[in-house]
Design a protein around this motif. Structure first.
Motif: not given
Length: 138
Positions: A1-14, A53-55, A58-63
Motif C-alpha cells: 500500500m502506498i500510504a505505508d511506504l517511507p517518504s523520499f525527499e529530493f533536496a529541500f522543498p522549492g 519509497a514514495a517520492v 515540494s507541496a508534501g504530496r506523494r507523486v
C-alpha cells in the motif's frame, strides 16, 4: 500500500526539489547522491536494494514510487560520469555535476540544516550513490 511506504525527499522543498521530482517523473533521473554523514546524523540505515519509497514533491504530496536498484558508498572524488549523467540534471561532465552538488552542500539551506556554516566537501568526502527505477506515478 502506498500510504505505508517511507517518504523520499529530493533536496529541500522549492525549485530544486521541483526540478528533481520532474526529472524522476519523466524518467531522466535514475540516480541520486547523498552524503554518508546525513544518514549518520539522522540515524538512518543506508538504502537497501529492493526497497520502495514514495517520492514527495515540494507541496508534501506523494507523486511517485521508486525502487532502489543499487547502492554504493564512494569517495566524492570517485563519482563517475554514468552516475552523474543519470542524476538527470543535464550535466555534461563530472565536473559540472560536482559543481552543482557543491553549490547545494555549501549552500545556506544545507549548512543551516547541518548547523555548520563553514561546512565543505572534498574528494575524500564519503557519498552514498543510489540508483533507482520509477515504479509508478501517483
Amino acid at each position: 500500500m502506498i500510504a505505508d511506504l517511507p517518504s523520499f525527499e529530493f533536496a529541500f522543498p522549492g525549485p530544486l526539489r521541483d526540478k528533481l521530482v520532474a526529472a524522476v517523473l519523466d524518467g531522466t533521473k535514475t540516480t541520486t547522491t547523498g552524503l554518508l554523514q546525513d544518514y549518520e546524523i539522522d540515524g538512518e540505515p543506508l538504502p537497501v536494494v529492493g526497497t520502495r519509497a514514495a517520492v514527495v514533491d515540494s507541496a508534501g504530496r506523494r507523486v511517485a514510487v521508486i525502487e532502489v536498484t543499487d547502492v554504493r558508498v564512494s569517495r566524492l572524488g570517485d563519482v563517475d560520469f554514468d552516475h552523474a549523467r543519470d542524476e538527470g540534471e543535464g550535466d555534461d561532465s563530472v565536473a559540472a555535476w560536482r559543481a552543482g552538488h557543491e553549490d547545494y552542500w555549501h549552500g545556506t539551506d544545507y549548512r543551516g540544516w547541518l548547523g555548520r556554516p563553514d561546512f565543505t566537501v572534498n574528494d575524500d568526502t564519503p557519498v552514498v550513490l543510489e540508483r533507482f527505477r520509477l515504479v509508478a506515478k501517483l
